[in-house]
Design an enzyme around this catalytic site. Sequence first.
Site, mmCIF file in Angstrom:
data_model
loop_
_atom_site.group_PDB
_atom_site.id
_atom_site.type_symbol
_atom_site.label_atom_id
_atom_site.label_comp_id
_atom_site.label_asym_id
_atom_site.label_seq_id
_atom_site.Cartn_x
_atom_site.Cartn_y
_atom_site.Cartn_z
ATOM 1 N N CYS A 115 0.813 -1.229 0.000
ATOM 2 C CA CYS A 115 0.000 0.000 0.000
ATOM 3 C C CYS A 115 0.843 1.276 0.000
ATOM 4 O O CYS A 115 0.353 2.333 -0.399
ATOM 5 C CB CYS A 115 -0.922 0.020 1.208
ATOM 6 S SG CYS A 115 -1.986 -1.405 1.246
ATOM 7 N N HIS A 261 -4.028 7.021 1.437
ATOM 8 C CA HIS A 261 -4.253 5.705 0.838
ATOM 9 C C HIS A 261 -5.708 5.305 1.096
ATOM 10 O O HIS A 261 -6.256 5.582 2.158
ATOM 11 C CB HIS A 261 -3.291 4.693 1.475
ATOM 12 C CG HIS A 261 -3.603 3.277 1.134
ATOM 13 N ND1 HIS A 261 -3.793 2.852 -0.161
ATOM 14 C CD2 HIS A 261 -3.776 2.180 1.923
ATOM 15 C CE1 HIS A 261 -4.058 1.565 -0.156
ATOM 16 N NE2 HIS A 261 -4.065 1.122 1.091
ATOM 17 N N ASN A 291 -10.127 -0.651 -2.724
ATOM 18 C CA ASN A 291 -8.723 -0.479 -2.342
ATOM 19 C C ASN A 291 -7.826 -1.070 -3.436
ATOM 20 O O ASN A 291 -7.659 -2.283 -3.516
ATOM 21 C CB ASN A 291 -8.489 -1.177 -0.999
ATOM 22 C CG ASN A 291 -7.053 -1.090 -0.523
ATOM 23 O OD1 ASN A 291 -6.155 -0.685 -1.256
ATOM 24 N ND2 ASN A 291 -6.825 -1.470 0.723
HETATM 25 O O1 UT7 Z 1 -4.731 -1.501 2.335
HETATM 26 C C1 UT7 Z 1 -4.190 -2.463 3.174
HETATM 27 C C2 UT7 Z 1 -4.386 -2.120 4.600
HETATM 28 N N1 UT7 Z 1 -5.622 -2.715 5.040
HETATM 29 C C3 UT7 Z 1 -6.405 -2.047 5.871
HETATM 30 O O2 UT7 Z 1 -6.122 -0.944 6.221
HETATM 31 C C4 UT7 Z 1 -7.639 -2.764 6.383
HETATM 32 C C5 UT7 Z 1 -7.982 -2.333 7.774
HETATM 33 N N2 UT7 Z 1 -9.090 -3.065 8.333
HETATM 34 C C6 UT7 Z 1 -10.362 -2.945 7.898
HETATM 35 O O3 UT7 Z 1 -10.616 -2.235 6.958
HETATM 36 C C7 UT7 Z 1 -11.440 -3.666 8.653
HETATM 37 O O4 UT7 Z 1 -10.876 -4.365 9.742
HETATM 38 C C8 UT7 Z 1 -12.294 -4.638 7.815
HETATM 39 C C9 UT7 Z 1 -13.195 -3.853 6.865
HETATM 40 C C10 UT7 Z 1 -11.408 -5.575 7.005
HETATM 41 C C11 UT7 Z 1 -13.174 -5.482 8.696
HETATM 42 O O5 UT7 Z 1 -14.008 -4.638 9.462
HETATM 43 P P1 UT7 Z 1 -14.159 -4.866 11.043
HETATM 44 O O6 UT7 Z 1 -15.100 -3.864 11.507
HETATM 45 O O7 UT7 Z 1 -12.789 -4.875 11.641
HETATM 46 O O8 UT7 Z 1 -14.842 -6.269 11.085
HETATM 47 P P2 UT7 Z 1 -14.334 -7.603 11.829
HETATM 48 O O9 UT7 Z 1 -13.197 -8.215 11.079
HETATM 49 O O10 UT7 Z 1 -14.180 -7.356 13.277
HETATM 50 O O11 UT7 Z 1 -15.589 -8.515 11.631
HETATM 51 C C12 UT7 Z 1 -16.851 -8.210 12.249
HETATM 52 C C13 UT7 Z 1 -17.862 -9.242 11.790
HETATM 53 C C14 UT7 Z 1 -17.367 -10.666 11.941
HETATM 54 O O12 UT7 Z 1 -18.467 -11.470 12.260
HETATM 55 P P3 UT7 Z 1 -18.763 -11.894 13.812
HETATM 56 O O13 UT7 Z 1 -17.531 -12.642 14.268
HETATM 57 O O14 UT7 Z 1 -18.975 -10.612 14.543
HETATM 58 O O15 UT7 Z 1 -19.977 -12.747 13.698
HETATM 59 C C15 UT7 Z 1 -16.881 -11.025 10.561
HETATM 60 O O16 UT7 Z 1 -16.946 -12.412 10.297
HETATM 61 O O17 UT7 Z 1 -18.129 -9.060 10.402
HETATM 62 C C16 UT7 Z 1 -17.886 -10.287 9.698
HETATM 63 N N3 UT7 Z 1 -17.375 -9.961 8.362
HETATM 64 C C17 UT7 Z 1 -18.186 -9.737 7.322
HETATM 65 N N4 UT7 Z 1 -19.525 -9.764 7.207
HETATM 66 C C18 UT7 Z 1 -20.050 -9.482 6.017
HETATM 67 C C19 UT7 Z 1 -16.090 -9.801 7.945
HETATM 68 N N5 UT7 Z 1 -16.054 -9.484 6.647
HETATM 69 C C20 UT7 Z 1 -17.336 -9.446 6.240
HETATM 70 C C21 UT7 Z 1 -17.964 -9.174 5.006
HETATM 71 N N6 UT7 Z 1 -19.301 -9.193 4.937
HETATM 72 N N7 UT7 Z 1 -17.250 -8.868 3.898
#
Ligand code: UT7
Length: 335
Positions: A115, A261, A291
């Site tokens: 990134c 970014h 992204n």
């Molecule tokens: O460019 C490279 C650098 N990358 C980044 O900067 C990414 C930084 N991180 C993020 O953008 C976020 O952490 C994400 C968007 C990837 C994830 O969001 P989050 O709010 O951290 O969600 P989480 O991983 O804590 O997941 C929350 C819930 C989980 O379900 P449970 O365990 O609460 O039942 C996940 O399984 O959301 C679920 N989940 C989804 N649900 C629907 C994870 N991905 C998805 C999805 N659709 N695509």
Amino acid sequence: MKRSIIKSTGRFVPDHHVSNDDLAKILDTSDEWIRQRTGIEGRYWVKEGDDVGTSDLALEASKTALDRAGWEPADLDLIVFATMTSDVYIPGSGVILQHKLGAKNVPALDIRQQCTGFLHGLELCDAYIQSGKARKILLVGAETQSRFLELTTQNRDTAVIFADGAGAVCIEGEETDEEIGILASVFHADGNYAGVLKAGVPARKSGPIMNAEVLAKQEFFPYMDGKTVFKLAVTLLPKVALELLEKAGIQPEDLDMVVPHQANLRINEAFRDRMKIPEEKVYNNIQQYGNTTGATIPIALDELMEKGMLKSGDNVMFIGLGAGLTWGGVIYRLP
Ligand code: UT7
């Protein structure tokens, strides 16, 4: 003094649009979840089955940038290519782009900083220009992330975020007493976090790059501990922004535009709030593009130029964080 000036920009994305609803048809997600958690409304992916790679997207963006600068490929002293999704594993996409451009014998260098690849590229180009090693450089950030994603519910966090696209800039060294061009750059890395965002091939213990065990474990797909990356981003980006401002000798209120970014809209909103920068001074387009990793910043810059949103004398901060962990940025003043 020699100054590094961005003469022109260009961008290209594939014409195949993929909406959040399209993704919801193939894995367990929803438009609402993706918009709320990331800000993404849609993205562009190369079409499955099409013989298109990262260098092809880069070629289109580069042709636009070269055209706008009035440069021929043969004028270039150097090509710098930032990508983590090169056409093939070896060689890097820089030489492939060089050949497709017809930039015969022009040296081509790949940057593997994910990134922050394009940002590191800006600093590198500035160093080449300052040292007198190059005067006219083509810097490209391009990715075909879609080819590397696992489109299953298990890996839905990466599947919904990453996207394809390319951005290119022509950078020229100019002798001037004016304080313009690249004013400052600051970068950091912390390999302690190498595991929070990675693709595990070639796996260290697997022997040959690809074998039955690697295939079975599917370690070649990207893995991301999103929560950890998110927390690191909202903590480290404001810190490095302050370092950058100090190095450039300007105050936050002197910034006319920040081009962060595009990893997650919520990261950029948190950054904006912590830095107390007004909303209109932080440019976001993740909503349309997703992204695109190494391509997010040059794509955003090209849009800003096209929309006439930047003018002579403006101070622009480019900033980002990504896999590695690497983070940092550049402050640029428009000539
Ligand atoms: O460019 C490279 C650098 N990358 C980044 O900067 C990414 C930084 N991180 C993020 O953008 C976020 O952490 C994400 C968007 C990837 C994830 O969001 P989050 O709010 O951290 O969600 P989480 O991983 O804590 O997941 C929350 C819930 C989980 O379900 P449970 O365990 O609460 O039942 C996940 O399984 O959301 C679920 N989940 C989804 N649900 C629907 C994870 N991905 C998805 C999805 N659709 N695509």
